[in-house]
Design an enzyme around this catalytic site. Structure first.
Site, PDB file in Angstrom:
ATOM      1  N   HIS A  53    -106.328  29.737  -7.874  1.00  0.00           N
ATOM      2  CA  HIS A  53    -106.208  29.071  -6.580  1.00  0.00           C
ATOM      3  C   HIS A  53    -107.343  28.062  -6.444  1.00  0.00           C
ATOM      4  CE1 HIS A  53    -103.689  32.418  -4.447  1.00  0.00           C
ATOM      5  NE2 HIS A  53    -103.273  32.198  -5.682  1.00  0.00           N
ATOM      6  N   GLU A  55    -109.592  27.634  -4.182  1.00  0.00           N
ATOM      7  CA  GLU A  55    -110.886  28.213  -3.805  1.00  0.00           C
ATOM      8  C   GLU A  55    -111.554  28.911  -4.989  1.00  0.00           C
ATOM      9  OE1 GLU A  55    -108.168  28.286  -0.183  1.00  0.00           O
ATOM     10  OE2 GLU A  55    -107.978  28.806  -2.311  1.00  0.00           O
ATOM     11  N   CYS A  83    -106.169  32.733   1.052  1.00  0.00           N
ATOM     12  CA  CYS A  83    -105.429  33.994   0.957  1.00  0.00           C
ATOM     13  C   CYS A  83    -106.439  35.143   0.902  1.00  0.00           C
ATOM     14  CB  CYS A  83    -104.541  33.977  -0.289  1.00  0.00           C
ATOM     15  SG  CYS A  83    -105.453  34.161  -1.835  1.00  0.00           S
ATOM     16  N   CYS A  86    -108.797  34.897  -2.083  1.00  0.00           N
ATOM     17  CA  CYS A  86    -109.774  33.807  -1.983  1.00  0.00           C
ATOM     18  C   CYS A  86    -110.816  34.077  -0.898  1.00  0.00           C
ATOM     19  CB  CYS A  86    -109.058  32.487  -1.759  1.00  0.00           C
ATOM     20  SG  CYS A  86    -108.093  31.972  -3.193  1.00  0.00           S
TER      21      CYS A  86
END
Length: 156
Positions: A53, A55, A83, A86
């Site tokens: 992801h 992040e 999420c 993250c």
């Protein structure tokens, strides 16, 4: 333009670059003392890595640059609310602030496989000290989902 808006625009640029490469519509920039430490986009599909992801990619880059997994005093600017994975990674990295534009619920409406738990709930349940600020350039961050769809973005 505020500093939060300035850095969010950089995160949006990361997301747009990802879209142009066939990736997801997510970008993240990490700053400290109003200077960019790292910037990254989602690379789940091209890397075949469900943890790639924006992040997480930005945290990895920032940790390498700082030569430490701990990013005290840093701010993460994310185009979409992080999420749970993250958010937790930001918490463990000791990120001081998370600033985001669109929400997890917006991502879910677009069809992404999101867990319906907000960062505010994770913060409360986990007693995290990270400061949260949402809605920064929200409309521009929401537009990324439409740009991604128009570019042929698919959920796998």
């Amino acid at each position: 333009m505020t500093k939060d808006e300035e850095f969010m625009r950089l995160a949006i640029a990361e997301a747009r670059a990802s879209i142009s490469r066939g990736g997801g519509p997510f970008g993240c920039v990490i700053t400290k003392n109003n200077k960019v430490v790292a910037r990254a986009a989602n690379s789940v599909i091209p890397s075949h890595d469900a943890t790639a992801h924006a992040e997480v990619n930005a945290l990895r880059a920032a940790g390498k640059k700082k030569k430490s997994p701990f990013l005290d005093g840093c701010t993460a600017y994310s185009t979409t609310e992080p999420c749970p994975m993250c958010f937790t990674a930001c918490h463990w990295a000791r990120i001081s602030r998370i600033v985001y534009g669109s929400r997890t619920s917006d991502s879910k409406k677009t069809g992404f496989n999101e867990l319906e738990i907000t960062d505010a709930t994770l913060k409360r349940l986990g007693k995290s000290k990270v400061e949260l600020k949402d809605g920064v350039l929200r409309s521009e961050c929401l537009a990324l989902f439409d740009e991604w769809k128009k570019a042929g973005g698919k959920h796998y």
